[in-house]
Scaffold this motif. Structure first.
Motif, PDB file in Angstrom:
ATOM      1  N   GLU A   1       0.007  -5.809  -7.447  1.00 20.26           N
ATOM      2  CA  GLU A   1      -0.227  -4.324  -8.321  1.00 20.26           C
ATOM      3  C   GLU A   1       1.294  -3.615  -8.426  1.00 20.26           C
ATOM      4  O   GLU A   1       1.335  -2.866  -7.275  1.00 20.26           O
ATOM      5  CB  GLU A   1      -1.161  -3.719  -8.520  1.00 20.26           C
ATOM      6  CG  GLU A   1      -2.581  -3.850  -8.999  1.00 20.26           C
ATOM      7  CD  GLU A   1      -3.649  -3.358  -8.741  1.00 20.26           C
ATOM      8  OE1 GLU A   1      -4.671  -4.307  -9.122  1.00 20.26           O
ATOM      9  OE2 GLU A   1      -3.773  -1.909  -8.660  1.00 20.26           O
TER      10      GLU A   1
ATOM     11  N   ARG B   1       3.402  -0.395  -8.254  1.00 22.49           N
ATOM     12  CA  ARG B   1       3.534   1.241  -8.871  1.00 22.49           C
ATOM     13  C   ARG B   1       4.929   1.809  -8.484  1.00 22.49           C
ATOM     14  O   ARG B   1       6.183   1.325  -7.885  1.00 22.49           O
ATOM     15  CB  ARG B   1       2.832   1.909  -7.347  1.00 22.49           C
ATOM     16  CG  ARG B   1       3.209   1.756  -6.555  1.00 22.49           C
ATOM     17  CD  ARG B   1       2.200   2.216  -5.489  1.00 22.49           C
ATOM     18  NE  ARG B   1       0.827   2.149  -5.162  1.00 22.49           N
ATOM     19  CZ  ARG B   1      -0.377   2.238  -4.710  1.00 22.49           C
ATOM     20  NH1 ARG B   1      -0.355   3.988  -4.952  1.00 22.49           N
ATOM     21  NH2 ARG B   1      -1.753   1.247  -5.235  1.00 22.49           N
TER      22      ARG B   1
ATOM     23  N   LEU C   1       1.536  -0.206 -12.313  1.00 25.11           N
ATOM     24  CA  LEU C   1       0.415   1.171 -12.101  1.00 25.11           C
ATOM     25  C   LEU C   1       1.523   1.854 -12.202  1.00 25.11           C
ATOM     26  O   LEU C   1       2.500   2.003 -11.160  1.00 25.11           O
ATOM     27  CB  LEU C   1      -0.126   0.906 -10.478  1.00 25.11           C
ATOM     28  CG  LEU C   1      -1.558  -0.233 -10.184  1.00 25.11           C
ATOM     29  CD1 LEU C   1      -1.072  -0.039  -8.202  1.00 25.11           C
ATOM     30  CD2 LEU C   1      -2.318   0.549 -10.402  1.00 25.11           C
TER      31      LEU C   1
ATOM     32  N   THR D   1       3.178   5.572 -12.050  1.00 20.81           N
ATOM     33  CA  THR D   1       2.961   6.731 -11.414  1.00 20.81           C
ATOM     34  C   THR D   1       4.033   7.419 -11.356  1.00 20.81           C
ATOM     35  O   THR D   1       4.678   7.677 -12.336  1.00 20.81           O
ATOM     36  CB  THR D   1       3.477   6.374  -9.746  1.00 20.81           C
ATOM     37  OG1 THR D   1       3.097   5.531  -9.152  1.00 20.81           O
ATOM     38  CG2 THR D   1       3.593   7.466  -8.695  1.00 20.81           C
TER      39      THR D   1
ATOM     40  N   GLY E   1      -3.358   0.242 -14.135  1.00 24.17           N
ATOM     41  CA  GLY E   1      -3.913   1.840 -12.915  1.00 24.17           C
ATOM     42  C   GLY E   1      -3.108   2.552 -13.302  1.00 24.17           C
ATOM     43  O   GLY E   1      -2.150   2.773 -14.007  1.00 24.17           O
TER      44      GLY E   1
ATOM     45  N   ASP F   1      -1.379   6.551 -10.896  1.00 26.37           N
ATOM     46  CA  ASP F   1      -1.440   6.718  -9.024  1.00 26.37           C
ATOM     47  C   ASP F   1      -0.326   8.077  -9.350  1.00 26.37           C
ATOM     48  O   ASP F   1       0.278   8.146 -10.320  1.00 26.37           O
ATOM     49  CB  ASP F   1      -0.344   5.596  -8.253  1.00 26.37           C
ATOM     50  CG  ASP F   1      -0.063   5.822  -7.075  1.00 26.37           C
ATOM     51  OD1 ASP F   1      -0.952   6.562  -7.162  1.00 26.37           O
ATOM     52  OD2 ASP F   1       0.985   5.487  -7.201  1.00 26.37           O
TER      53      ASP F   1
ATOM     54  N   THR G   1      -8.340   4.513 -11.761  1.00 24.49           N
ATOM     55  CA  THR G   1      -6.906   5.453 -10.881  1.00 24.49           C
ATOM     56  C   THR G   1      -6.997   5.150  -9.335  1.00 24.49           C
ATOM     57  O   THR G   1      -7.638   5.245  -8.347  1.00 24.49           O
ATOM     58  CB  THR G   1      -6.671   7.124 -10.889  1.00 24.49           C
ATOM     59  OG1 THR G   1      -7.473   7.589 -10.004  1.00 24.49           O
ATOM     60  CG2 THR G   1      -7.257   7.056 -12.228  1.00 24.49           C
ATOM     61  N   THR G   2      -6.249   4.819  -8.685  1.00 27.19           N
ATOM     62  CA  THR G   2      -5.201   5.099  -7.108  1.00 27.19           C
ATOM     63  C   THR G   2      -4.633   6.118  -6.885  1.00 27.19           C
ATOM     64  O   THR G   2      -3.671   6.786  -7.502  1.00 27.19           O
ATOM     65  CB  THR G   2      -4.298   3.811  -6.658  1.00 27.19           C
ATOM     66  OG1 THR G   2      -4.661   3.442  -4.699  1.00 27.19           O
ATOM     67  CG2 THR G   2      -3.802   3.681  -7.368  1.00 27.19           C
TER      68      THR G   2
END
Length: 371
Positions: free
Chosen positions: A109, A111, A154, A156, A181, A183, A210-211
């Motif tokens: 992944e 980001r 991801l 951000t 996802g 971030d 989400t992270t």
């Protein structure tokens, strides 16, 4: 809770690079090849500090080791300035995946913050599309060469900015087209997850994972915010969760640890920690415990049953790879093959993929380590 000290299992003659790996915490602008920065910077008319690939690599490594997250983040300005066109974004993304392939990664992944790449007149959709094109080009090339890899984006949002809702909407709109996802990143102190509650509420309503960067430059309150305000399914770094653990006694080879409520919650719910050992040392995230790899609380967290994963964070700034990070941990904590497999299985279980794909990924890892 007691933990046991390690035995003497060693990895003799094993090529760590050949092991199947999962990469969850890897920044696009932190993994640009120095040679590419030279090319793109020259084309963009950027005044670079060095004109030689090796010297530029040294420059990044030297300036990314100040013991401060804020100073560490300043090294990204130069790279981002060179990534403001479709062509540059596609090239960087393609090479990023190529480097993952060379490192034995089977799922990754990547980001990155779309809002930082609009200086050339591109729209948010344009930049996401450009990055996705580069990813798919590299995936197709890898497949043709017999290496199966899948990479998801991801998106951000920068925690010091006020457009996280826009980035959340962008991420959801690209669901199923490469984005897996969301971030938030950037300076952690003074910019809690609660500032972006509207974006996280939107993502929750759309069941979008989400992270959140937390527990790196700030401590337990930041981690609480990531879980409560951000509904984080993973913790970006999260290394300072170890502050909620108290070593109360030692008896022979056993160490007894008392859990705080936050640490127990994260451990018991198997919330993955996206630990990045070299980066954590560079940014001073583990200063409370020391300044060497042996001081990193990675092993304490692992032995206590946390879902630890191993990541690079920023390959260029830390001059590293997943293979190197695994080697450093093996040297520091005397890990064996089963330990390294456990880290990859934790990452596979925490990947932002449907359960069927995660199960397939777990099988790939198991078969690769068996061989």
């Amino acid at each position: 809770m007691p933990i046991d000290q390690h035995g003497d299992a060693k990895l003799q003659g094993l090529s760590l690079r050949r092991l199947p790996k999962v990469s969850l915490h890897d920044h696009l602008d932190g993994g640009v090849r120095p040679a590419t920065i030279l090319d793109l910077g020259d084309a963009a008319g950027i005044d670079l500090p060095e004109t030689d690939e090796g010297a530029l690599a040294d420059w990044f490594a030297d300036r990314a080791d100040p013991g401060s997250l804020v100073e560490y983040l300043q090294t990204f300005d130069l790279v981002i300035a060179s990534m403001q066109t479709r062509e540059s974004l596609t090239r960087v993304a393609r090479e990023f995946v190529e480097d993952l392939v060379a490192d034995g990664v089977v799922y990754g992944e990547v980001r990155w913050a779309p809002e930082q790449h609009l200086g050339g007149g591109l729209s948010l959709d344009d930049v996401v599309e450009a990055v996705q094109s580069g990813i798919e080009e590299a995936e197709d090339a890898a497949d043709g060469a017999g290496h199966d890899i899948r990479v998801g984006q991801l998106l951000t949002a920068m925690r010091q900015s006020d457009n996280s809702r826009d980035i959340a909407e962008l991420a959801v709109s690209w669901r199923g087209r490469g984005v897996v996802g969301f971030d938030i990143a950037g300076p952690e102190k003074g910019y809690p997850a609660s500032r972006h509650r509207e974006a996280f509420d939107y993502l929750a309503r759309h069941f979008f994972p989400t992270t959140v960067h937390a527990g790196e430059a700030a401590g337990l309150d930041s981690i609480r915010g990531a879980l409560l305000d951000g509904r984080a399914l993973r913790l970006g770094h999260g290394v300072r969760l170890a502050e909620d653990l108290e070593v109360v006694s030692s008896e022979g080879e056993e160490v007894f640890v008392r859990f705080g409520d936050l640490a127990r919650w994260v451990r018991d719910r198997e919330i993955p920690l996206e630990l990045s050992p070299s980066s954590n040392l560079q940014t001073g995230a583990v200063e409370r415990w020391g300044r060497t790899m042996e001081d990193h609380p990675f092993d304490l967290l692992y032995q206590l049953g946390f879902a630890v994963t191993v990541n690079c964070d920023n390959r260029t700034m830390s001059r590293t790879s997943l293979t190197r990070e695994l080697h450093l941990l093996t040297e520091a904590f005397d890990y064996g093959l089963d330990d390294l497999e456990a880290f990859q299985l934790n990452a596979a279980a925490g990947a932002f993929l449907p359960i069927e794909d995660r199960e397939e990924l777990i099988e790939i890892i198991g078969e690769g380590f068996d061989h």
